[in-house]
Design an enzyme around this catalytic site. Structure first.
Site, PDB file in Angstrom:
ATOM      1  N   HIS A   1      -7.261   3.624   3.300  1.00  0.00           N
ATOM      2  CA  HIS A   1      -7.293   4.611   4.447  1.00  0.00           C
ATOM      3  C   HIS A   1      -8.715   4.883   4.742  1.00  0.00           C
ATOM      4  CE1 HIS A   1      -2.841   4.827   2.563  1.00  0.00           C
ATOM      5  NE2 HIS A   1      -2.851   5.974   3.346  1.00  0.00           N
TER       6      HIS A   1
ATOM      7  N   GLU B   1      -2.675   9.423   7.770  1.00  0.00           N
ATOM      8  CA  GLU B   1      -1.091   9.200   7.101  1.00  0.00           C
ATOM      9  C   GLU B   1      -0.391  10.017   8.689  1.00  0.00           C
ATOM     10  OE1 GLU B   1       0.890   7.648   5.886  1.00  0.00           O
ATOM     11  OE2 GLU B   1      -0.451   6.254   4.840  1.00  0.00           O
TER      12      GLU B   1
ATOM     13  N   ASP C   1       0.921  -0.911  -0.181  1.00  0.00           N
ATOM     14  CA  ASP C   1      -0.387  -0.035  -0.102  1.00  0.00           C
ATOM     15  C   ASP C   1       0.725   1.123  -0.148  1.00  0.00           C
ATOM     16  OD1 ASP C   1      -2.313   1.909   0.388  1.00  0.00           O
ATOM     17  OD2 ASP C   1      -1.942   1.784   1.677  1.00  0.00           O
ATOM     18  N   SER C   2       0.070   2.460   0.211  1.00  0.00           N
ATOM     19  CA  SER C   2       1.063   3.634  -0.193  1.00  0.00           C
ATOM     20  C   SER C   2       1.560   4.301   1.326  1.00  0.00           C
ATOM     21  CB  SER C   2       0.055   4.625  -1.278  1.00  0.00           C
ATOM     22  OG  SER C   2      -1.304   5.043  -0.216  1.00  0.00           O
TER      23      SER C   2
ATOM     24  N   CYS D   1     -10.752   3.199  -0.685  1.00  0.00           N
ATOM     25  CA  CYS D   1      -9.840   3.625  -0.621  1.00  0.00           C
ATOM     26  C   CYS D   1      -9.539   3.069   0.545  1.00  0.00           C
ATOM     27  CB  CYS D   1      -9.388   5.303  -0.167  1.00  0.00           C
ATOM     28  SG  CYS D   1      -8.239   5.216   0.268  1.00  0.00           S
TER      29      CYS D   1
ATOM     30  N   CYS E   1      -4.845  -1.407  -2.488  1.00  0.00           N
ATOM     31  CA  CYS E   1      -4.705  -0.264  -2.610  1.00  0.00           C
ATOM     32  C   CYS E   1      -5.452  -0.018  -3.645  1.00  0.00           C
ATOM     33  CB  CYS E   1      -3.107   0.478  -2.516  1.00  0.00           C
ATOM     34  SG  CYS E   1      -2.912   2.369  -3.013  1.00  0.00           S
TER      35      CYS E   1
HETATM   36  N1  DGL Z   1      -4.571   3.623   0.709  1.00  0.00           N
HETATM   37  C1  DGL Z   1      -4.771   4.055  -0.808  1.00  0.00           C
HETATM   38  C2  DGL Z   1      -6.592   3.594  -1.678  1.00  0.00           C
HETATM   39  O1  DGL Z   1      -6.808   2.355  -1.191  1.00  0.00           O
HETATM   40  C3  DGL Z   1      -3.895   5.158  -1.165  1.00  0.00           C
HETATM   41  C4  DGL Z   1      -3.913   6.572  -0.206  1.00  0.00           C
HETATM   42  C5  DGL Z   1      -3.313   7.088  -1.382  1.00  0.00           C
HETATM   43  O2  DGL Z   1      -4.144   8.574  -1.758  1.00  0.00           O
HETATM   44  O3  DGL Z   1      -2.101   6.810  -1.287  1.00  0.00           O
HETATM   45  O4  DGL Z   1      -6.543   3.968  -2.670  1.00  0.00           O
END
Ligand code: DGL
Length: 279
Positions: A198, A162, A14-15, A196, A77
């Site tokens: 996150h 984050e 993931d990012s 997403c 992600c």
């Molecule tokens: N967790 C990522 C997702 O599911 C993206 C987060 C980011 O923008 O880095 O899209």
């Protein structure tokens, strides 16, 4: 680098922290396997970047996990799945690792869409890059043609997560704004899908701004069930996955911050290792 035929852990990419919401469900569903989680925290968010950058960074992450011995990598992600998965599968894998596999989160989620709604209208919250890619709309046409998706980009939620501010004042005011905009798109929306990884980390905040009759759904369990099904249908890949219940956490940014955040989330200690992805 590991030998080609050695068993290896399952890689989760993931990012940043978001993939932990998927990883948590995967390890509950499939506890016996070994896993390496890689968060590119130093370069997060991906969701406001160009397709080219997301693809480049994601490929670097996948290659790093392959070099750690992974035969199977899950892009936990949506942004990476939407902007990089197809190129990696079709262009890069045949060239760099024809026997390895990379899977994403969008297809399993769209396959499940019709089970999430009674009215046929789902509100989908995602990063700008995911919304712009139209990936959900394209996949939903194939796997859930009877469902209408209403997309809402929520670009500032990822930086809040984050920075550990998912329940602060800014998070509440943005959630109110995004959810109002989403609900205004259609009055039959009965489900909000957090597309997403996150976003579930600020679930309580989001839920506070969604009308009571609307359910808010995260993807972790859906992806975990789909992975279990994939491993059952692909015994050759399953046989390449080592199963000693080990977990490793890698981050491209501060291990101290990662350990703090990930430990809070898991309720048990996480000791991460710092790694650098090749530019
Ligand atoms: N967790 C990522 C997702 O599911 C993206 C987060 C980011 O923008 O880095 O899209």
């Amino acid at each position: 680098m590991k030998m080609k035929n050695e068993l290896g852990p399952i890689g989760i990419f993931d990012s940043g922290y978001g993939g932990l919401t998927v990883f948590k469900e995967i390890q509950q569903r499939l506890p016996g396997y070994d896993y390496i989680y890689l968060g590119d925290n130093a370069r997060t968010p991906y969701g406001t970047r160009s397709l080219e950058k997301v693809y480049q960074f994601t490929l670097q992450g996948v290659q790093y996990l392959f070099n750690q011995g992974c035969h199977l990598v899950i892009l936990a992600c949506n942004t990476a799945s939407a902007n990089a998965l197809r190129s990696i599968q079709q262009k890069d894998l045949p060239r760099i690792a024809p026997d390895k596999r990379v899977l994403g989160v969008i297809r399993p989620t769209t396959e499940y869409l019709s089970q999430l709604t009674k009215t046929g209208h789902i509100g989908l919250c995602a990063t700008e890059a995911t919304v712009n890619s139209q990936s959900y709309l394209i996949e939903a046409k194939k796997y859930a043609p009877e469902v209408e998706l209403h997309q809402q980009a929520c670009p500032l939620w990822v930086p809040l997560v984050e920075n550990n501010e998912g329940d602060g004042e800014a998070a509440h005011s943005l959630s109110e704004k995004y959810m109002k905009a989403l609900m205004a798109q259609h009055d039959a929306i009965d489900t909000v899908l957090l597309a997403c990884t996150h976003y579930p980390l600020m679930m309580d905040t989001i839920q506070a701004h969604v009308p009571d009759h609307i359910q808010v759904i995260s993807q972790g369990k859906i992806v975990a069930d789909s992975l279990a099904d994939y491993l059952e249908r692909h015994p050759q890949m399953d046989a390449k996955c080592s199963k000693t219940e080990s977990r490793r956490f890698l981050t491209t940014d501060s291990t101290k911050s990662f350990d703090l955040k990930a430990s809070q989330f898991y309720g048990s200690d996480v000791i991460s290792e710092w790694v650098e992805l090749e530019e």
